[in-house]
Scaffold this motif. Sequence first.
Motif, PDB file in Angstrom:
ATOM      1  N   MET A   1     -90.732  58.563 -62.325  1.00  0.00           N
ATOM      2  CA  MET A   1     -91.391  59.841 -62.549  1.00  0.00           C
ATOM      3  C   MET A   1     -91.292  60.219 -64.024  1.00  0.00           C
ATOM      4  O   MET A   1     -90.350  59.859 -64.713  1.00  0.00           O
ATOM      5  CB  MET A   1     -90.744  60.906 -61.676  1.00  0.00           C
ATOM      6  CG  MET A   1     -91.291  62.284 -61.925  1.00  0.00           C
ATOM      7  SD  MET A   1     -90.850  63.429 -60.631  1.00  0.00           S
ATOM      8  CE  MET A   1     -92.366  64.334 -60.549  1.00  0.00           C
ATOM      9  N   ALA A   2     -92.265  60.950 -64.488  1.00  0.00           N
ATOM     10  CA  ALA A   2     -92.298  61.398 -65.874  1.00  0.00           C
ATOM     11  C   ALA A   2     -91.138  62.346 -66.165  1.00  0.00           C
ATOM     12  O   ALA A   2     -90.624  63.011 -65.274  1.00  0.00           O
ATOM     13  CB  ALA A   2     -93.625  62.097 -66.148  1.00  0.00           C
ATOM     14  N   GLN A   3     -90.761  62.381 -67.445  1.00  0.00           N
ATOM     15  CA  GLN A   3     -89.703  63.285 -67.885  1.00  0.00           C
ATOM     16  C   GLN A   3     -90.258  64.245 -68.924  1.00  0.00           C
ATOM     17  O   GLN A   3     -91.125  63.877 -69.728  1.00  0.00           O
ATOM     18  CB  GLN A   3     -88.560  62.495 -68.498  1.00  0.00           C
ATOM     19  CG  GLN A   3     -87.843  61.607 -67.521  1.00  0.00           C
ATOM     20  CD  GLN A   3     -86.679  60.877 -68.176  1.00  0.00           C
ATOM     21  OE1 GLN A   3     -86.420  61.018 -69.361  1.00  0.00           O
ATOM     22  NE2 GLN A   3     -85.984  60.082 -67.395  1.00  0.00           N
ATOM     23  N   LEU A   4     -89.734  65.473 -68.904  1.00  0.00           N
ATOM     24  CA  LEU A   4     -90.143  66.454 -69.903  1.00  0.00           C
ATOM     25  C   LEU A   4     -89.770  65.965 -71.296  1.00  0.00           C
ATOM     26  O   LEU A   4     -88.706  65.377 -71.507  1.00  0.00           O
ATOM     27  CB  LEU A   4     -89.454  67.796 -69.655  1.00  0.00           C
ATOM     28  CG  LEU A   4     -89.953  68.611 -68.475  1.00  0.00           C
ATOM     29  CD1 LEU A   4     -89.113  69.871 -68.326  1.00  0.00           C
ATOM     30  CD2 LEU A   4     -91.414  68.962 -68.634  1.00  0.00           C
ATOM     31  N   LEU A   5     -90.653  66.215 -72.240  1.00  0.00           N
ATOM     32  CA  LEU A   5     -90.375  65.895 -73.636  1.00  0.00           C
ATOM     33  C   LEU A   5     -89.726  67.097 -74.294  1.00  0.00           C
ATOM     34  O   LEU A   5     -90.027  68.250 -73.944  1.00  0.00           O
ATOM     35  CB  LEU A   5     -91.676  65.546 -74.360  1.00  0.00           C
ATOM     36  CG  LEU A   5     -92.431  64.327 -73.803  1.00  0.00           C
ATOM     37  CD1 LEU A   5     -93.775  64.194 -74.501  1.00  0.00           C
ATOM     38  CD2 LEU A   5     -91.612  63.073 -73.948  1.00  0.00           C
ATOM     39  N   ASP A   6     -88.860  66.838 -75.264  1.00  0.00           N
ATOM     40  CA  ASP A   6     -88.253  67.965 -75.972  1.00  0.00           C
ATOM     41  C   ASP A   6     -89.220  68.456 -77.051  1.00  0.00           C
ATOM     42  O   ASP A   6     -90.232  67.822 -77.358  1.00  0.00           O
ATOM     43  CB  ASP A   6     -86.877  67.612 -76.539  1.00  0.00           C
ATOM     44  CG  ASP A   6     -86.899  66.526 -77.591  1.00  0.00           C
ATOM     45  OD1 ASP A   6     -87.908  66.376 -78.315  1.00  0.00           O
ATOM     46  OD2 ASP A   6     -85.886  65.820 -77.718  1.00  0.00           O
ATOM     47  N   ASP A   7     -88.907  69.611 -77.623  1.00  0.00           N
ATOM     48  CA  ASP A   7     -89.794  70.245 -78.602  1.00  0.00           C
ATOM     49  C   ASP A   7     -90.110  69.327 -79.780  1.00  0.00           C
ATOM     50  O   ASP A   7     -91.253  69.260 -80.231  1.00  0.00           O
ATOM     51  CB  ASP A   7     -89.184  71.552 -79.114  1.00  0.00           C
ATOM     52  CG  ASP A   7     -89.158  72.636 -78.052  1.00  0.00           C
ATOM     53  OD1 ASP A   7     -89.950  72.554 -77.087  1.00  0.00           O
ATOM     54  OD2 ASP A   7     -88.337  73.557 -78.181  1.00  0.00           O
ATOM     55  N   LYS A   8     -89.107  68.621 -80.268  1.00  0.00           N
ATOM     56  CA  LYS A   8     -89.311  67.741 -81.419  1.00  0.00           C
ATOM     57  C   LYS A   8     -90.295  66.620 -81.084  1.00  0.00           C
ATOM     58  O   LYS A   8     -91.194  66.325 -81.877  1.00  0.00           O
ATOM     59  CB  LYS A   8     -87.976  67.160 -81.872  1.00  0.00           C
ATOM     60  CG  LYS A   8     -88.074  66.290 -83.102  1.00  0.00           C
ATOM     61  CD  LYS A   8     -86.717  65.768 -83.515  1.00  0.00           C
ATOM     62  CE  LYS A   8     -86.853  64.852 -84.729  1.00  0.00           C
ATOM     63  NZ  LYS A   8     -85.578  64.267 -85.114  1.00  0.00           N
ATOM     64  N   ASP A   9     -90.143  66.015 -79.915  1.00  0.00           N
ATOM     65  CA  ASP A   9     -91.051  64.946 -79.509  1.00  0.00           C
ATOM     66  C   ASP A   9     -92.481  65.462 -79.355  1.00  0.00           C
ATOM     67  O   ASP A   9     -93.439  64.788 -79.745  1.00  0.00           O
ATOM     68  CB  ASP A   9     -90.590  64.307 -78.198  1.00  0.00           C
ATOM     69  CG  ASP A   9     -89.337  63.464 -78.362  1.00  0.00           C
ATOM     70  OD1 ASP A   9     -89.066  62.998 -79.491  1.00  0.00           O
ATOM     71  OD2 ASP A   9     -88.620  63.281 -77.359  1.00  0.00           O
ATOM     72  N   ILE A  10     -92.619  66.642 -78.801  1.00  0.00           N
ATOM     73  CA  ILE A  10     -93.956  67.229 -78.636  1.00  0.00           C
ATOM     74  C   ILE A  10     -94.563  67.519 -80.005  1.00  0.00           C
ATOM     75  O   ILE A  10     -95.724  67.171 -80.265  1.00  0.00           O
ATOM     76  CB  ILE A  10     -93.898  68.503 -77.774  1.00  0.00           C
ATOM     77  CG1 ILE A  10     -93.448  68.154 -76.354  1.00  0.00           C
ATOM     78  CG2 ILE A  10     -95.257  69.199 -77.756  1.00  0.00           C
ATOM     79  CD1 ILE A  10     -93.087  69.350 -75.508  1.00  0.00           C
ATOM     80  N   ASP A  11     -93.800  68.151 -80.885  1.00  0.00           N
ATOM     81  CA  ASP A  11     -94.310  68.466 -82.224  1.00  0.00           C
ATOM     82  C   ASP A  11     -94.720  67.208 -82.976  1.00  0.00           C
ATOM     83  O   ASP A  11     -95.774  67.174 -83.624  1.00  0.00           O
ATOM     84  CB  ASP A  11     -93.265  69.241 -83.032  1.00  0.00           C
ATOM     85  CG  ASP A  11     -93.039  70.645 -82.491  1.00  0.00           C
ATOM     86  OD1 ASP A  11     -93.906  71.156 -81.748  1.00  0.00           O
ATOM     87  OD2 ASP A  11     -91.980  71.229 -82.802  1.00  0.00           O
ATOM     88  N   ASN A  12     -93.921  66.155 -82.885  1.00  0.00           N
ATOM     89  CA  ASN A  12     -94.248  64.892 -83.544  1.00  0.00           C
ATOM     90  C   ASN A  12     -95.532  64.292 -82.976  1.00  0.00           C
ATOM     91  O   ASN A  12     -96.384  63.803 -83.718  1.00  0.00           O
ATOM     92  CB  ASN A  12     -93.104  63.890 -83.428  1.00  0.00           C
ATOM     93  CG  ASN A  12     -91.923  64.236 -84.294  1.00  0.00           C
ATOM     94  OD1 ASN A  12     -92.040  64.980 -85.273  1.00  0.00           O
ATOM     95  ND2 ASN A  12     -90.758  63.727 -83.935  1.00  0.00           N
ATOM     96  N   ALA A  13     -95.667  64.341 -81.676  1.00  0.00           N
ATOM     97  CA  ALA A  13     -96.867  63.789 -81.037  1.00  0.00           C
ATOM     98  C   ALA A  13     -98.115  64.581 -81.417  1.00  0.00           C
ATOM     99  O   ALA A  13     -99.186  64.002 -81.624  1.00  0.00           O
ATOM    100  CB  ALA A  13     -96.690  63.771 -79.529  1.00  0.00           C
ATOM    101  N   LEU A  14     -97.983  65.897 -81.524  1.00  0.00           N
ATOM    102  CA  LEU A  14     -99.136  66.738 -81.855  1.00  0.00           C
ATOM    103  C   LEU A  14     -99.667  66.456 -83.261  1.00  0.00           C
ATOM    104  O   LEU A  14    -100.853  66.668 -83.525  1.00  0.00           O
ATOM    105  CB  LEU A  14     -98.795  68.218 -81.697  1.00  0.00           C
ATOM    106  CG  LEU A  14     -98.655  68.698 -80.254  1.00  0.00           C
ATOM    107  CD1 LEU A  14     -98.197  70.144 -80.228  1.00  0.00           C
ATOM    108  CD2 LEU A  14     -99.957  68.526 -79.481  1.00  0.00           C
ATOM    109  N   GLU A  15     -98.808  65.965 -84.138  1.00  0.00           N
ATOM    110  CA  GLU A  15     -99.269  65.613 -85.482  1.00  0.00           C
ATOM    111  C   GLU A  15    -100.329  64.521 -85.436  1.00  0.00           C
ATOM    112  O   GLU A  15    -101.191  64.461 -86.303  1.00  0.00           O
ATOM    113  CB  GLU A  15     -98.091  65.172 -86.349  1.00  0.00           C
ATOM    114  CG  GLU A  15     -97.161  66.292 -86.714  1.00  0.00           C
ATOM    115  CD  GLU A  15     -95.960  65.820 -87.523  1.00  0.00           C
ATOM    116  OE1 GLU A  15     -95.975  64.674 -88.032  1.00  0.00           O
ATOM    117  OE2 GLU A  15     -95.000  66.609 -87.641  1.00  0.00           O
ATOM    118  N   GLY A  16    -100.281  63.681 -84.419  1.00  0.00           N
ATOM    119  CA  GLY A  16    -101.246  62.603 -84.287  1.00  0.00           C
ATOM    120  C   GLY A  16    -102.349  62.874 -83.279  1.00  0.00           C
ATOM    121  O   GLY A  16    -103.141  61.987 -82.984  1.00  0.00           O
TER     122      GLY A  16
END
Length: 99
Positions: free
Chosen positions: A1-16
């Motif tokens: 099952m998928a796991q929640l991403l932390d804020d840093k991972d989300i912010d990094n992904a949003l850059e791309g």
Amino acid sequence: MAQLLDDKDIDNALEGLDGWSRSGSSIIRTLALRSFPDAIALVDRVAETAEQRNHHPDIDIRWRKVTFACSTHALGGVTQLDLDLARTINELAEEQASS
């Protein structure tokens, strides 16, 4: 099952992820299409992909503007499933714009 991403991972992904931003426990993007039929065509293509993946965005259609919100509701936040779906939505939107 998928796991929640932390804020840093989300912010990094949003850059791309062109056009996507964070809104609460979701990532969102609003696209302005050329016409209402183009907006509906994009929604239809996203719906087919979402159904195949069994992972569905929230969709708001206002004339030729479509807002997609991706969140893994069962977990209450953003997972890799949402980032993958956002990338696919971007690809489908680019294809729609060039057709």
